[in-house]
Design an enzyme around this catalytic site. Structure first.
Site, PDB file in Angstrom:
ATOM      1  N   GLU A  21       0.832  -1.205   0.000  1.00  0.00           N
ATOM      2  CA  GLU A  21       0.000   0.000   0.000  1.00  0.00           C
ATOM      3  C   GLU A  21       0.874   1.266   0.000  1.00  0.00           C
ATOM      4  O   GLU A  21       1.353   1.670  -1.049  1.00  0.00           O
ATOM      5  CB  GLU A  21      -0.973  -0.048   1.187  1.00  0.00           C
ATOM      6  CG  GLU A  21      -1.952  -1.220   1.055  1.00  0.00           C
ATOM      7  CD  GLU A  21      -2.997  -1.259   2.146  1.00  0.00           C
ATOM      8  OE1 GLU A  21      -3.732  -0.262   2.298  1.00  0.00           O
ATOM      9  OE2 GLU A  21      -3.096  -2.290   2.850  1.00  0.00           O
ATOM     10  N   MET A  22       1.125   1.867   1.148  1.00  0.00           N
ATOM     11  CA  MET A  22       1.900   3.105   1.158  1.00  0.00           C
ATOM     12  C   MET A  22       3.404   2.864   1.334  1.00  0.00           C
ATOM     13  O   MET A  22       4.211   3.742   1.054  1.00  0.00           O
ATOM     14  CB  MET A  22       1.359   4.049   2.230  1.00  0.00           C
ATOM     15  CG  MET A  22      -0.071   4.490   1.937  1.00  0.00           C
ATOM     16  SD  MET A  22      -0.837   5.494   3.249  1.00  0.00           S
ATOM     17  CE  MET A  22       0.006   7.059   2.997  1.00  0.00           C
TER      18      MET A  22
END
Length: 481
Positions: free
Chosen positions: A269-270
């Site tokens: 994700e991030m």
């Protein structure tokens, strides 16, 4: 020969009658009881509903470890009954309802909705059970008593301020105009929500997946994370997430702060390495340093305070004043005749059994494929996320069970389901009817009406229709609105 047949028939009837008499006595003797001090004794509506459930013995099939009648132990009957027990407990667990009666407290919004669905559809008790327990047939009076209790519980405990009196006991309630919020923390959280320094490459922020101009999602089948990696699951909306029982499809995050913590260090994700590094980057920004020191104290930038601020901001992301909310508040002209029909069909086929309350869902978990073989018909290989809540709890009873998505602003959040497999609302409605309700086939007329109703659930964010919200809207505290 005729006498022999008549004698056998008479013997059979006597045996059947004796068995029924024994079972009736057994059912009554072992039925759940209210403790002496329960407030339910002093609540006529609750007591009438409890008596109805006591007579039907819902606890036989919908609780564990019930003391079952003798025939449950017979070889052939045991196999049939065991299947019924598994199915009954998969559909609904009655222990929380009994606990609520005994304590004199209300069941949850979703529990009330599930009971209302089954009672309104006259689906329980099943015919095979009534063959051996005819006294358990739920009369029209008993059904009316249960429905009256449900409406009363909603009016007393779950009605939203401002709802019209005639809708105070309704399965769906309008979104509150506001919630208690620390607006200074929320402003800090807003800045962090849009800050790309929280990601490993400085290119992503929370809004990359939860676009406020896209209904709180990204409108992709599954999320796109750092370096273009594809996530395994569809993005839930951040709008109205504050009303969810937990966060993520499998409910692994207990609240908004826990949800905000997960994606930051998730490598798909991030992609930040760890929270200590993220906190150092944030603390190095003078404006952040000052804000955190003022709100949380010296040297206070860390995972807990960053996610606390983001969660406070996300509490502001509620979307009241949809056309349907206005209807529930008494404006009969806020929705059309078709949209009203759609709402009635939504309830009648059982959608409201799960999609209830302020957020029209989000407050319970349900099996994907409760009434039909969803994953078999999908014709795609199973993935890890298809195990649902089981992947988090490791409990077999949670297999392929997911948090029920809230349907607020659903017209803006395609594609649908945890796997993003339904591209349109029309398709989603058909599939939900097929796999989650006892009504597998809907007419096009019904689908059109239900879709029309669902479109009335699109609300406003801080007074702006959600279709017009920009990607990074400013935060307006109540005195600035």
């Amino acid at each position: 020969m005729k006498r022999t047949i008549a004698g056998l028939a008479l013997t059979g009837l006597v045996a059947y009658g004796a068995t029924i008499a024994y079972l009736t006595h057994y059912d009554h003797k072992g039925a759940p009881r209210l403790p002496t001090g329960s407030a339910t004794w002093h609540d006529p509506k609750a007591l009438a509903a409890f008596n109805a459930f006591q007579e039907t013995r819902c606890d036989y099939c919908h609780t564990r470890n019930a003391d079952l009648p003798f025939y449950f132990k017979l070889p052939l009957a045991n196999q049939i009954m065991k299947r019924d027990l598994v199915t009954g407990q998969r559909h609904f667990r009655f222990e929380p309802i009994l606990a609520a009666f005994k304590s004199g407290k209300p069941p949850s919004v979703e529990q009330l909705s599930r009971i209302e669905e089954v009672i309104s559809q006259n689906r329980m008790p099943p015919a095979a059970y009534l063959l051996m327990h005819p006294h358990a047939y739920m009369t029209e009076r008993a059904r009316a008593d249960v429905l009256a209790w449900i409406a009363d519980q909603r009016r007393r405990y779950y009605a939203t301020p401002g709802v019209a009196p005639q809708f105070a006991g309704e399965v769906i309630q309008p979104i509150p105009e506001s919630l208690p919020v620390d607006w200074t923390k929320a402003e800090l959280g807003r800045q962090l929500f849009f800050d790309r320094r929280l990601s490993g490459d400085g290119k992503l922020n929370c809004a990359s997946c939860h676009g406020l101009d896209k209904g709180g999602v990204d409108n992709l089948v599954t999320a796109t994370g750092i370096s273009g990696q594809k996530g395994p699951i569809n993005v839930p909306s951040v709008y109205n997430a504050v009303f969810n029982v937990a966060q993520f499809w499998n409910g692994r995050a207990v609240d908004l702060a826990a949800q905000a913590a997960g994606p930051v260090t998730n490598p798909v994700e991030m992609g930040s390495h760890d929270w200590q590094g993220v906190a150092s980057l944030i603390a190095a920004v003078p404006e952040y340093h000052t804000a955190f020191e003022s709100l949380y104290g010296p040297n206070s930038v860390n995972e807990k305070t960053v996610t606390n601020a983001i969660a406070e901001y996300e509490k502001t992301l509620i979307t009241p004043d949809s056309p349907f909310d206005l209807y529930l508040k008494g404006d009969n002209n806020a929705i059309t005749a078709q949209e009203k029909r759609g709402y009635e069909r939504f309830k009648a086929i059982g959608c409201a059994g799960c999609h209830s309350g302020v957020a029209v869902g989000g407050d319970a978990y349900e099996v994907m494929g409760l009434e039909g073989p969803y994953f078999d018909d999908r014709k795609l290989g199973l993935t890890d996320v298809d195990s649902g809540r089981e992947g988090f709890t490791h409990a077999l009873e949670d297999h392929q069970k997911f948090k029920v998505p809230n349907l607020r602003n659903v017209a803006l959040t395609a594609p649908y389901f945890h796997d993003g497999s339904a591209a349109t609302l029309d398709q989603a409605v058909r599939q939900m009817a097929r796999y989650q309700t006892p009504y597998p086939t809907l007419s096009q007329h019904d689908v059109d009406d239900i879709v029309a109703f669902l479109k009335t659930l699109t609300g406003k964010y801080q007074g702006v229709p959600l279709q017009q919200v920009v990607a990074e809207p400013p935060l307006k505290a109540p005195d600035a609105q």
